[in-house]
Write an enzyme that holds these catalytic residues in place. Structure first.
Site, PDB file in Angstrom:
ATOM      1  N   ASP A   6       0.894  -1.183  -0.002  1.00 41.01           N
ATOM      2  CA  ASP A   6      -0.074   0.165  -0.110  1.00 41.01           C
ATOM      3  C   ASP A   6       1.184   1.244  -0.072  1.00 41.01           C
ATOM      4  O   ASP A   6       2.156   1.208   0.098  1.00 41.01           O
ATOM      5  CB  ASP A   6      -0.847  -0.188   1.259  1.00 41.01           C
ATOM      6  CG  ASP A   6      -1.752   1.340   1.078  1.00 41.01           C
ATOM      7  OD1 ASP A   6      -2.307   1.687   0.343  1.00 41.01           O
ATOM      8  OD2 ASP A   6      -1.885   1.920   2.441  1.00 41.01           O
ATOM      9  N   SER A   7       0.382   2.376  -0.166  1.00 44.70           N
ATOM     10  CA  SER A   7       1.185   3.645  -0.155  1.00 44.70           C
ATOM     11  C   SER A   7       1.735   3.876   1.317  1.00 44.70           C
ATOM     12  O   SER A   7       2.498   4.857   1.431  1.00 44.70           O
ATOM     13  CB  SER A   7       0.174   4.894  -0.654  1.00 44.70           C
ATOM     14  OG  SER A   7      -0.742   5.028   0.415  1.00 44.70           O
ATOM     15  N   TYR A  38      -0.899   8.192  -2.515  1.00 44.44           N
ATOM     16  CA  TYR A  38      -0.975   8.066  -3.958  1.00 44.44           C
ATOM     17  C   TYR A  38      -2.155   8.656  -4.389  1.00 44.44           C
ATOM     18  O   TYR A  38      -2.306   8.927  -5.645  1.00 44.44           O
ATOM     19  CB  TYR A  38      -1.185   6.275  -4.115  1.00 44.44           C
ATOM     20  CG  TYR A  38       0.268   5.490  -4.065  1.00 44.44           C
ATOM     21  CD1 TYR A  38       1.316   5.992  -3.463  1.00 44.44           C
ATOM     22  CD2 TYR A  38       0.100   4.069  -4.373  1.00 44.44           C
ATOM     23  CE1 TYR A  38       2.673   5.391  -3.393  1.00 44.44           C
ATOM     24  CE2 TYR A  38       1.227   3.372  -4.023  1.00 44.44           C
ATOM     25  CZ  TYR A  38       2.392   3.871  -3.905  1.00 44.44           C
ATOM     26  OH  TYR A  38       3.606   3.081  -3.556  1.00 44.44           O
ATOM     27  N   GLY A  39      -3.367   8.918  -3.612  1.00 48.24           N
ATOM     28  CA  GLY A  39      -4.452   9.225  -4.199  1.00 48.24           C
ATOM     29  C   GLY A  39      -4.624  10.649  -4.830  1.00 48.24           C
ATOM     30  O   GLY A  39      -5.448  10.910  -5.795  1.00 48.24           O
ATOM     31  N   CYS A  69      -4.416  -1.519  -1.797  1.00 51.67           N
ATOM     32  CA  CYS A  69      -4.496  -0.188  -2.230  1.00 51.67           C
ATOM     33  C   CYS A  69      -5.649   0.129  -3.309  1.00 51.67           C
ATOM     34  O   CYS A  69      -5.441  -0.505  -4.265  1.00 51.67           O
ATOM     35  CB  CYS A  69      -2.985   0.368  -2.590  1.00 51.67           C
ATOM     36  SG  CYS A  69      -3.349   2.081  -3.203  1.00 51.67           S
ATOM     37  N   ASN A  70      -6.590   0.767  -2.815  1.00 53.00           N
ATOM     38  CA  ASN A  70      -7.559   0.891  -3.973  1.00 53.00           C
ATOM     39  C   ASN A  70      -7.134   1.693  -5.201  1.00 53.00           C
ATOM     40  O   ASN A  70      -7.447   1.737  -6.398  1.00 53.00           O
ATOM     41  CB  ASN A  70      -8.937   1.540  -3.577  1.00 53.00           C
ATOM     42  CG  ASN A  70      -9.776   0.627  -2.562  1.00 53.00           C
ATOM     43  OD1 ASN A  70     -10.915   0.117  -2.999  1.00 53.00           O
ATOM     44  ND2 ASN A  70      -9.126   0.138  -1.338  1.00 53.00           N
ATOM     45  N   THR A  71      -6.187   2.596  -4.739  1.00 50.69           N
ATOM     46  CA  THR A  71      -5.807   3.649  -5.556  1.00 50.69           C
ATOM     47  C   THR A  71      -4.820   2.993  -6.898  1.00 50.69           C
ATOM     48  O   THR A  71      -5.134   2.872  -8.128  1.00 50.69           O
ATOM     49  CB  THR A  71      -5.041   4.749  -5.132  1.00 50.69           C
ATOM     50  OG1 THR A  71      -5.803   5.527  -4.019  1.00 50.69           O
ATOM     51  CG2 THR A  71      -4.760   6.025  -6.045  1.00 50.69           C
ATOM     52  N   GLU A 148      -2.877   8.872   8.409  1.00 48.65           N
ATOM     53  CA  GLU A 148      -1.351   8.680   8.652  1.00 48.65           C
ATOM     54  C   GLU A 148      -0.812   9.477   9.613  1.00 48.65           C
ATOM     55  O   GLU A 148       0.126   9.117  10.260  1.00 48.65           O
ATOM     56  CB  GLU A 148      -0.800   9.197   7.288  1.00 48.65           C
ATOM     57  CG  GLU A 148      -0.965   8.187   6.091  1.00 48.65           C
ATOM     58  CD  GLU A 148      -0.125   7.055   5.977  1.00 48.65           C
ATOM     59  OE1 GLU A 148       0.954   7.107   6.427  1.00 48.65           O
ATOM     60  OE2 GLU A 148      -0.840   5.976   5.464  1.00 48.65           O
ATOM     61  N   CYS A 180     -10.982   2.524  -0.019  1.00 44.92           N
ATOM     62  CA  CYS A 180      -9.778   2.989   0.303  1.00 44.92           C
ATOM     63  C   CYS A 180      -9.337   2.268   1.569  1.00 44.92           C
ATOM     64  O   CYS A 180     -10.195   2.005   2.490  1.00 44.92           O
ATOM     65  CB  CYS A 180      -9.521   4.432   0.647  1.00 44.92           C
ATOM     66  SG  CYS A 180      -7.971   4.886   1.388  1.00 44.92           S
ATOM     67  N   THR A 181      -8.088   1.655   1.458  1.00 44.73           N
ATOM     68  CA  THR A 181      -7.859   0.774   2.729  1.00 44.73           C
ATOM     69  C   THR A 181      -7.393   1.473   3.892  1.00 44.73           C
ATOM     70  O   THR A 181      -7.308   0.985   5.042  1.00 44.73           O
ATOM     71  CB  THR A 181      -6.777  -0.287   2.141  1.00 44.73           C
ATOM     72  OG1 THR A 181      -5.611   0.497   1.763  1.00 44.73           O
ATOM     73  CG2 THR A 181      -7.093  -1.417   1.330  1.00 44.73           C
ATOM     74  N   HIS A 182      -7.302   2.741   3.795  1.00 42.92           N
ATOM     75  CA  HIS A 182      -7.143   3.707   4.982  1.00 42.92           C
ATOM     76  C   HIS A 182      -8.536   3.795   5.735  1.00 42.92           C
ATOM     77  O   HIS A 182      -8.336   3.822   7.219  1.00 42.92           O
ATOM     78  CB  HIS A 182      -6.885   5.038   4.851  1.00 42.92           C
ATOM     79  CG  HIS A 182      -5.309   5.100   4.446  1.00 42.92           C
ATOM     80  ND1 HIS A 182      -4.661   4.556   3.439  1.00 42.92           N
ATOM     81  CD2 HIS A 182      -4.075   5.433   5.193  1.00 42.92           C
ATOM     82  CE1 HIS A 182      -3.329   4.648   3.500  1.00 42.92           C
ATOM     83  NE2 HIS A 182      -3.006   5.501   4.200  1.00 42.92           N
TER      84      HIS A 182
HETATM   85  N1  DGL Z   1      -4.785   3.097   0.955  1.00 43.90           N
HETATM   86  C1  DGL Z   1      -4.791   3.511  -0.509  1.00 43.90           C
HETATM   87  C2  DGL Z   1      -6.197   3.351  -0.878  1.00 43.90           C
HETATM   88  O1  DGL Z   1      -6.742   2.219  -0.751  1.00 43.90           O
HETATM   89  C3  DGL Z   1      -4.081   4.610  -0.674  1.00 43.90           C
HETATM   90  C4  DGL Z   1      -4.644   6.163  -0.394  1.00 43.90           C
HETATM   91  C5  DGL Z   1      -3.420   7.029  -0.694  1.00 43.90           C
HETATM   92  O2  DGL Z   1      -2.097   6.949  -0.584  1.00 43.90           O
HETATM   93  O3  DGL Z   1      -3.693   8.093  -1.191  1.00 43.90           O
HETATM   94  O4  DGL Z   1      -6.376   3.905  -2.065  1.00 43.90           O
END
Ligand code: DGL
Length: 261
Positions: A6-7, A38-39, A69-71, A148, A180-182
């Site tokens: 993931d990011s 990453y988003g 990571c969804n992105t 984060e 988003c996994t966050h």
């Molecule tokens: N956790 C990630 C996702 O699922 C990345 C979020 C990010 O880095 O912006 O998209």
């Protein structure tokens, strides 16, 4: 080993789901903390990062890769499949499948990063599965930095979640995909703000079901995976905050190994 990236910290929700649903499988995790988020990056940049992260995980012995990571899943899935010949899992399809099962005739909400929502991938996949589905997608760009930073239960975070969810509240959805996994880290607040009648789909849990089913049907791959319960955590930048939040998510002290990608 199962390689997961993931990011940053968000993919640890996927690691947690693996530990709960497939205990014993060795995991190698990479959090790209030096390049997060990453988003808000372009698809080209995210694809480049996803390929580099995967090269790294394979060099550490990963035999299957989970893009936690969804992105990355929304923009890099095709390129990943072209480049690598190990099984690659993305987090979007499993979440869509679960959402379709539970939503019935009601609307489905999707929240994610700017890149994920702009890619239109959730809408596309949901409509493919059910052309009549009503889908409402909204980006929530401030949530990743808040997680984060470890701002998990601050009044400001609650206020921002409420504001982001307002357009979904008025559209009477019964299913909300955390794209988003966050976001599972903020699940309690999200559930409170969207209302308890809305079923929350957590892509981190959904993807583990997919991997489990795949390995049951592919014993030749399963037999290549070590099952000593070992986990290694690599990051591209070591921070105290990551260690702290990682401990909160996994309920154990995490030893971070620094790597330059
Ligand atoms: N956790 C990630 C996702 O699922 C990345 C979020 C990010 O880095 O912006 O998209």
């Amino acid at each position: 080993m199962i390689g997961i990236f993931d990011s940053g910290i968000g993919g640890l929700t996927v690691v947690r789901a693996f530990m709960e649903q497939m205990p014993g499988y060795d995991i190698v995790y990479f959090g790209d903390t030096a390049r997060t988020p990453y988003g808000n990056k372009s698809p080209e940049t995210v694809v480049k990062y996803a390929l580099e992260n995967t090269d790294f995980l394979l060099s550490k012995g990963a035999k299957i890769i989970v893009m936690a990571c969804n992105t990355a899943s929304s923009v890099a899935t095709e390129k990943m499949a072209e480049r690598f010949d190990v099984p690659i899992f993305e987090v979007i399809t499993p979440a869509v499948e679960l959402a379709i099962k539970t939503s019935g005739k009601s609307g489905i909400g999707v929240i994610g990063t700017m890149a994920t929502i702009n890619s239109g991938i959730y809408e596309k996949k949901i409509k493919q599965a059910n052309p009549d589905a009503r889908v409402y997608s909204f980006p929530c760009p401030l949530l990743v930095p808040l997680v984060e930073e470890g701002w998990l239960n601050k009044p400001e975070t609650r206020m921002i979640v409420k504001k982001y969810l307002h357009p979904l509240k008025v559209r009477q959805i019964n299913t909300l995909i955390l794209g988003c996994t966050h976001y599972p880290i903020l699940k309690k607040i999200i559930q409170q703000k969207i209302g308890k009648r809305v079923n929350i789909i957590d892509s981190s849990i959904a993807v583990v079901g997919k991997v489990k089913a795949f390995l049951e049907n592919h014993v030749e791959v399963d037999s290549m995976l070590y099952k000593k319960g070992e986990c290694r955590f690599f990051v591209s930048d070591v921070t105290e905050q990551f260690k702290k939040t990682a401990k909160d998510i996994l309920k154990r002290t995490v030893i971070l190994e620094h790597v330059r990608i």
